[in-house]
Design a protein around this motif. Structure first.
Motif, PDB file in Angstrom:
ATOM      1  N   GLY A  90      84.926  72.121  56.754  1.00 43.49           N
ATOM      2  CA  GLY A  90      85.042  73.409  57.428  1.00 43.49           C
ATOM      3  C   GLY A  90      85.721  73.250  58.775  1.00 43.49           C
ATOM      4  N   ASP A  91      85.031  73.662  59.829  1.00 43.07           N
ATOM      5  CA  ASP A  91      85.576  73.593  61.185  1.00 43.07           C
ATOM      6  C   ASP A  91      85.236  72.282  61.889  1.00 43.07           C
ATOM      7  N   TRP A  92      84.823  71.272  61.127  1.00 40.96           N
ATOM      8  CA  TRP A  92      84.383  69.999  61.695  1.00 40.96           C
ATOM      9  C   TRP A  92      85.152  68.831  61.086  1.00 40.96           C
ATOM     10  N   TYR A  93      85.299  67.771  61.876  1.00 39.70           N
ATOM     11  CA  TYR A  93      85.791  66.491  61.367  1.00 39.70           C
ATOM     12  C   TYR A  93      84.620  65.525  61.329  1.00 39.70           C
ATOM     13  N   TRP A  94      84.553  64.728  60.258  1.00 35.51           N
ATOM     14  CA  TRP A  94      83.598  63.638  60.189  1.00 35.51           C
ATOM     15  C   TRP A  94      84.370  62.348  60.398  1.00 35.51           C
ATOM     16  N   GLY A  95      83.842  61.498  61.242  1.00 36.89           N
ATOM     17  CA  GLY A  95      84.511  60.241  61.524  1.00 36.89           C
ATOM     18  C   GLY A  95      83.660  59.369  62.423  1.00 36.89           C
ATOM     19  N   CYS A  96      84.338  58.519  63.188  1.00 34.78           N
ATOM     20  CA  CYS A  96      83.610  57.529  63.966  1.00 34.78           C
ATOM     21  C   CYS A  96      84.373  57.145  65.225  1.00 34.78           C
ATOM     22  N   VAL A  97      83.651  56.463  66.091  1.00 36.89           N
ATOM     23  CA  VAL A  97      84.255  55.909  67.300  1.00 36.89           C
ATOM     24  C   VAL A  97      84.992  54.620  66.940  1.00 36.89           C
ATOM     25  N   SER A  98      84.415  53.850  66.036  1.00 34.88           N
ATOM     26  CA  SER A  98      85.040  52.630  65.513  1.00 34.88           C
ATOM     27  C   SER A  98      84.401  52.333  64.156  1.00 34.88           C
ATOM     28  N   ALA A  99      84.902  51.317  63.471  1.00 34.24           N
ATOM     29  CA  ALA A  99      84.343  50.953  62.173  1.00 34.24           C
ATOM     30  C   ALA A  99      82.897  50.494  62.281  1.00 34.24           C
ATOM     31  N   LYS A 100      82.456  50.155  63.475  1.00 29.95           N
ATOM     32  CA  LYS A 100      81.069  49.739  63.701  1.00 29.95           C
ATOM     33  C   LYS A 100      80.193  50.903  64.142  1.00 29.95           C
ATOM     34  N   GLY A 101      80.769  52.107  64.235  1.00 31.29           N
ATOM     35  CA  GLY A 101      80.024  53.303  64.606  1.00 31.29           C
ATOM     36  C   GLY A 101      80.101  53.588  66.085  1.00 31.29           C
ATOM     37  N   PRO A 102      79.392  54.595  66.507  1.00 31.11           N
ATOM     38  CA  PRO A 102      78.617  55.546  65.712  1.00 31.11           C
ATOM     39  C   PRO A 102      79.528  56.484  64.919  1.00 31.11           C
ATOM     40  N   SER A 103      78.945  57.174  63.967  1.00 35.42           N
ATOM     41  CA  SER A 103      79.694  58.123  63.153  1.00 35.42           C
ATOM     42  C   SER A 103      78.998  59.471  63.184  1.00 35.42           C
ATOM     43  N   GLY A 104      79.783  60.524  63.010  1.00 36.48           N
ATOM     44  CA  GLY A 104      79.228  61.862  63.006  1.00 36.48           C
ATOM     45  C   GLY A 104      80.330  62.896  62.982  1.00 36.48           C
ATOM     46  N   TYR A 105      79.987  64.092  63.405  1.00 36.44           N
ATOM     47  CA  TYR A 105      80.877  65.243  63.323  1.00 36.44           C
ATOM     48  C   TYR A 105      81.263  65.747  64.704  1.00 36.44           C
ATOM     49  N   VAL A 106      82.540  66.155  64.834  1.00 38.08           N
ATOM     50  CA  VAL A 106      83.013  66.826  66.043  1.00 38.08           C
ATOM     51  C   VAL A 106      83.750  68.089  65.613  1.00 38.08           C
ATOM     52  N   PRO A 107      83.744  69.135  66.449  1.00 34.77           N
ATOM     53  CA  PRO A 107      84.510  70.338  66.101  1.00 34.77           C
ATOM     54  C   PRO A 107      86.003  70.010  66.003  1.00 34.77           C
ATOM     55  N   ARG A 108      86.677  70.612  65.036  1.00 33.77           N
ATOM     56  CA  ARG A 108      88.104  70.340  64.825  1.00 33.77           C
ATOM     57  C   ARG A 108      88.940  70.658  66.048  1.00 33.77           C
ATOM     58  N   ASP A 109      88.549  71.685  66.799  1.00 32.16           N
ATOM     59  CA  ASP A 109      89.358  72.069  67.965  1.00 32.16           C
ATOM     60  C   ASP A 109      89.109  71.183  69.186  1.00 32.16           C
TER      61      ASP A 109
END
Length: 116
Positions: A90-109
């Motif tokens: 939807g209006d979010w990207y799922w990803g990470c700071v690096s391959a070691k994490g952390p991972s989560g969602y940020v708004p696309r904008d």
């Protein structure tokens, strides 16, 4: 353009190597359906993704556990920092700071793609 890491594809034979403990949500960039390509040698999922590098905009952004503003905040990403996008929801990207994490969602904008 920010400095980005170049991830290599795994080499050799991949396979199951015994039981493992699933990491806590928000730690490694790993979901039941996909994972960061850097985890291919250690975690089995249906799909591995080579990240697309994005940059956090002028304002810091909260990295959320789930794709909604009311979700728990895992970290705050500084303006200008890199975020590795693995999927969009939807209006979010799922990803990470690096391959070691952390991972989560940020708004696309809140992030923009790095120049190629």
């Amino acid at each position: 353009m920010s400095d980005t890491v170049q991830y290599e594809l795994p080499k050799g034979k991949l396979g199951l190597k015994g039981p493992m403990t699933r990491p806590a949500p928000g730690t490694l960039p790993l979901r039941g359906d996909l994972a960061h390509i850097a985890l291919a040698e250690s975690h089995l999922v249906p799909h591995y993704v080579i990240p697309q590098f994005y940059t956090v905009g002028d304002d810091p952004v909260e990295l959320k556990l789930d794709a909604n503003a009311g979700s728990d905040t895992l970290a705050t990403l500084a303006s200008g920092s890199t975020f590795e996008v693995l999927d969009h929801v939807g209006d979010w990207y799922w990803g990470c700071v690096s391959a070691k994490g952390p991972s989560g969602y940020v708004p696309r904008d809140a992030v923009t793609p790095d120049a190629a």
